[in-house]
Design a protein around this motif. Structure first.
Motif, PDB file in Angstrom:
ATOM      1  N   ILE A  12       0.837  -1.203   0.000  1.00 37.83           N
ATOM      2  CA  ILE A  12       0.000   0.000   0.000  1.00 37.83           C
ATOM      3  C   ILE A  12       0.870   1.250   0.000  1.00 37.83           C
ATOM      4  O   ILE A  12       0.630   2.192  -0.749  1.00 37.83           O
ATOM      5  N   ARG A  13       1.885   1.254   0.835  1.00 43.73           N
ATOM      6  CA  ARG A  13       2.766   2.432   0.894  1.00 43.73           C
ATOM      7  C   ARG A  13       3.473   2.653  -0.438  1.00 43.73           C
ATOM      8  O   ARG A  13       3.613   3.769  -0.898  1.00 43.73           O
ATOM      9  N   ARG A  14       3.930   1.581  -1.077  1.00 44.44           N
ATOM     10  CA  ARG A  14       4.642   1.703  -2.347  1.00 44.44           C
ATOM     11  C   ARG A  14       3.704   2.231  -3.435  1.00 44.44           C
ATOM     12  O   ARG A  14       4.084   3.091  -4.210  1.00 44.44           O
ATOM     13  N   SER A  15       2.485   1.735  -3.478  1.00 42.17           N
ATOM     14  CA  SER A  15       1.550   2.187  -4.509  1.00 42.17           C
ATOM     15  C   SER A  15       1.200   3.663  -4.310  1.00 42.17           C
ATOM     16  O   SER A  15       1.036   4.401  -5.280  1.00 42.17           O
ATOM     17  N   ARG A  16       1.097   4.108  -3.076  1.00 43.54           N
ATOM     18  CA  ARG A  16       0.830   5.531  -2.812  1.00 43.54           C
ATOM     19  C   ARG A  16       2.018   6.389  -3.213  1.00 43.54           C
ATOM     20  O   ARG A  16       1.855   7.478  -3.761  1.00 43.54           O
ATOM     21  N   ALA A  17       3.216   5.914  -2.943  1.00 44.97           N
ATOM     22  CA  ALA A  17       4.415   6.675  -3.288  1.00 44.97           C
ATOM     23  C   ALA A  17       4.556   6.789  -4.796  1.00 44.97           C
ATOM     24  O   ALA A  17       4.925   7.842  -5.318  1.00 44.97           O
ATOM     25  N   VAL A  18       4.252   5.720  -5.510  1.00 43.45           N
ATOM     26  CA  VAL A  18       4.340   5.752  -6.972  1.00 43.45           C
ATOM     27  C   VAL A  18       3.279   6.688  -7.537  1.00 43.45           C
ATOM     28  O   VAL A  18       3.540   7.456  -8.455  1.00 43.45           O
ATOM     29  N   ALA A  19       2.088   6.652  -6.998  1.00 43.85           N
ATOM     30  CA  ALA A  19       1.012   7.504  -7.488  1.00 43.85           C
ATOM     31  C   ALA A  19       1.296   8.977  -7.194  1.00 43.85           C
ATOM     32  O   ALA A  19       0.917   9.856  -7.958  1.00 43.85           O
ATOM     33  N   ALA A  20       1.966   9.260  -6.087  1.00 42.00           N
ATOM     34  CA  ALA A  20       2.235  10.651  -5.708  1.00 42.00           C
ATOM     35  C   ALA A  20       3.442  11.225  -6.437  1.00 42.00           C
ATOM     36  O   ALA A  20       3.587  12.435  -6.542  1.00 42.00           O
ATOM     37  N   SER A  21       4.320  10.367  -6.915  1.00 45.41           N
ATOM     38  CA  SER A  21       5.516  10.869  -7.580  1.00 45.41           C
ATOM     39  C   SER A  21       5.197  11.275  -9.002  1.00 45.41           C
ATOM     40  O   SER A  21       4.230  10.821  -9.606  1.00 45.41           O
ATOM     41  N   ILE A  22       6.022  12.133  -9.555  1.00 45.39           N
ATOM     42  CA  ILE A  22       5.859  12.596 -10.927  1.00 45.39           C
ATOM     43  C   ILE A  22       7.182  12.390 -11.645  1.00 45.39           C
ATOM     44  O   ILE A  22       8.251  12.591 -11.060  1.00 45.39           O
ATOM     45  N   THR A  23       7.108  11.977 -12.874  1.00 48.40           N
ATOM     46  CA  THR A  23       8.344  11.712 -13.607  1.00 48.40           C
ATOM     47  C   THR A  23       9.025  13.015 -13.969  1.00 48.40           C
ATOM     48  O   THR A  23       8.391  14.074 -14.044  1.00 48.40           O
ATOM     49  N   ARG A  24      10.299  12.921 -14.221  1.00 46.06           N
ATOM     50  CA  ARG A  24      11.075  14.108 -14.585  1.00 46.06           C
ATOM     51  C   ARG A  24      10.583  14.697 -15.907  1.00 46.06           C
ATOM     52  O   ARG A  24      10.485  15.911 -16.061  1.00 46.06           O
ATOM     53  N   ALA A  25      10.257  13.818 -16.853  1.00 46.07           N
ATOM     54  CA  ALA A  25       9.770  14.291 -18.153  1.00 46.07           C
ATOM     55  C   ALA A  25       8.455  15.048 -18.003  1.00 46.07           C
ATOM     56  O   ALA A  25       8.253  16.094 -18.644  1.00 46.07           O
ATOM     57  N   GLU A  26       7.571  14.547 -17.158  1.00 53.74           N
ATOM     58  CA  GLU A  26       6.296  15.232 -16.940  1.00 53.74           C
ATOM     59  C   GLU A  26       6.509  16.570 -16.245  1.00 53.74           C
ATOM     60  O   GLU A  26       5.863  17.565 -16.584  1.00 53.74           O
ATOM     61  N   ALA A  27       7.418  16.620 -15.300  1.00 56.21           N
ATOM     62  CA  ALA A  27       7.710  17.884 -14.615  1.00 56.21           C
ATOM     63  C   ALA A  27       8.289  18.901 -15.590  1.00 56.21           C
ATOM     64  O   ALA A  27       7.924  20.078 -15.551  1.00 56.21           O
ATOM     65  N   GLU A  28       9.168  18.466 -16.479  1.00 54.65           N
ATOM     66  CA  GLU A  28       9.732  19.375 -17.484  1.00 54.65           C
ATOM     67  C   GLU A  28       8.657  19.877 -18.430  1.00 54.65           C
ATOM     68  O   GLU A  28       8.625  21.060 -18.780  1.00 54.65           O
ATOM     69  N   ARG A  29       7.758  18.977 -18.826  1.00 56.54           N
ATOM     70  CA  ARG A  29       6.680  19.377 -19.734  1.00 56.54           C
ATOM     71  C   ARG A  29       5.775  20.414 -19.078  1.00 56.54           C
ATOM     72  O   ARG A  29       5.417  21.425 -19.684  1.00 56.54           O
ATOM     73  N   GLN A  30       5.430  20.193 -17.820  1.00 57.72           N
ATOM     74  CA  GLN A  30       4.571  21.146 -17.116  1.00 57.72           C
ATOM     75  C   GLN A  30       5.275  22.482 -16.909  1.00 57.72           C
ATOM     76  O   GLN A  30       4.657  23.546 -17.010  1.00 57.72           O
ATOM     77  N   PHE A  31       6.580  22.440 -16.627  1.00 57.25           N
ATOM     78  CA  PHE A  31       7.325  23.684 -16.444  1.00 57.25           C
ATOM     79  C   PHE A  31       7.379  24.477 -17.742  1.00 57.25           C
ATOM     80  O   PHE A  31       7.183  25.695 -17.753  1.00 57.25           O
ATOM     81  N   LYS A  32       7.650  23.794 -18.862  1.00 62.58           N
ATOM     82  CA  LYS A  32       7.708  24.485 -20.154  1.00 62.58           C
ATOM     83  C   LYS A  32       6.362  25.096 -20.507  1.00 62.58           C
ATOM     84  O   LYS A  32       6.290  26.221 -21.010  1.00 62.58           O
ATOM     85  N   PHE A  33       5.291  24.368 -20.236  1.00 63.21           N
ATOM     86  CA  PHE A  33       3.960  24.894 -20.506  1.00 63.21           C
ATOM     87  C   PHE A  33       3.676  26.121 -19.647  1.00 63.21           C
ATOM     88  O   PHE A  33       3.176  27.134 -20.140  1.00 63.21           O
ATOM     89  N   SER A  34       4.019  26.054 -18.372  1.00 58.55           N
ATOM     90  CA  SER A  34       3.789  27.184 -17.468  1.00 58.55           C
ATOM     91  C   SER A  34       4.626  28.393 -17.875  1.00 58.55           C
ATOM     92  O   SER A  34       4.151  29.528 -17.866  1.00 58.55           O
ATOM     93  N   ALA A  35       5.881  28.149 -18.236  1.00 55.43           N
ATOM     94  CA  ALA A  35       6.751  29.248 -18.651  1.00 55.43           C
ATOM     95  C   ALA A  35       6.237  29.903 -19.926  1.00 55.43           C
ATOM     96  O   ALA A  35       6.227  31.134 -20.038  1.00 55.43           O
ATOM     97  N   SER A  36       5.786  29.107 -20.880  1.00 58.86           N
ATOM     98  CA  SER A  36       5.259  29.687 -22.118  1.00 58.86           C
ATOM     99  C   SER A  36       3.973  30.461 -21.850  1.00 58.86           C
ATOM    100  O   SER A  36       3.727  31.503 -22.460  1.00 58.86           O
ATOM    101  N   LEU A  37       3.165  29.986 -20.922  1.00 57.22           N
ATOM    102  CA  LEU A  37       1.951  30.713 -20.567  1.00 57.22           C
ATOM    103  C   LEU A  37       2.277  32.060 -19.938  1.00 57.22           C
ATOM    104  O   LEU A  37       1.638  33.072 -20.238  1.00 57.22           O
ATOM    105  N   VAL A  38       3.281  32.110 -19.092  1.00 55.97           N
ATOM    106  CA  VAL A  38       3.709  33.376 -18.482  1.00 55.97           C
ATOM    107  C   VAL A  38       4.189  34.349 -19.553  1.00 55.97           C
ATOM    108  O   VAL A  38       3.849  35.535 -19.528  1.00 55.97           O
ATOM    109  N   VAL A  39       4.948  33.852 -20.515  1.00 54.93           N
ATOM    110  CA  VAL A  39       5.458  34.712 -21.592  1.00 54.93           C
ATOM    111  C   VAL A  39       4.306  35.254 -22.425  1.00 54.93           C
ATOM    112  O   VAL A  39       4.256  36.456 -22.736  1.00 54.93           O
ATOM    113  N   VAL A  40       3.363  34.411 -22.777  1.00 59.62           N
ATOM    114  CA  VAL A  40       2.216  34.853 -23.586  1.00 59.62           C
ATOM    115  C   VAL A  40       1.395  35.894 -22.830  1.00 59.62           C
ATOM    116  O   VAL A  40       1.009  36.927 -23.399  1.00 59.62           O
ATOM    117  N   LEU A  41       1.146  35.667 -21.552  1.00 64.67           N
ATOM    118  CA  LEU A  41       0.369  36.635 -20.775  1.00 64.67           C
ATOM    119  C   LEU A  41       1.108  37.956 -20.607  1.00 64.67           C
ATOM    120  O   LEU A  41       0.499  39.028 -20.654  1.00 64.67           O
TER     121      LEU A  41
END
Length: 75
Positions: A12-41
């Motif tokens: 149970i603990r392992r499944s919660r930890a896996v579900a709560a973690s985010i991959t590096r690629a996903e974090a980079e994608r979200q950061f790039k999207f957020s940064a581009s949104l800031v630039v556009v605004l």
């Protein structure tokens, strides 16, 4: 299985930890999207500010219509 079984609890603990973690690629994608949104605004905000200043300066430079006052003498 018993709820106090240590293997079950670790699963149970392992499944919660896996579900709560985010991959590096996903974090980079979200950061790039957020940064581009800031630039556009920011660019949109600057565009509106420049447009407002130009509109105000155009109104300030437009000459006012001439006002003529005619008076008549009472006879």
């Amino acid at each position: 299985m018993n709820a106090n079984d240590p293997i079950r609890i670790s699963d149970i603990r392992r499944s919660r930890a896996v579900a709560a973690s985010i991959t590096r690629a996903e974090a980079e994608r979200q950061f790039k999207f957020s940064a581009s949104l800031v630039v556009v605004l920011a660019l949109a905000t600057l565009t509106v500010m420049v447009a407002n200043r130009l509109a105000v300066s155009d109104m300030a430079q437009t000459p006012a219509p001439a006002i003529t006052i005619t008076t008549t003498k009472a006879s």
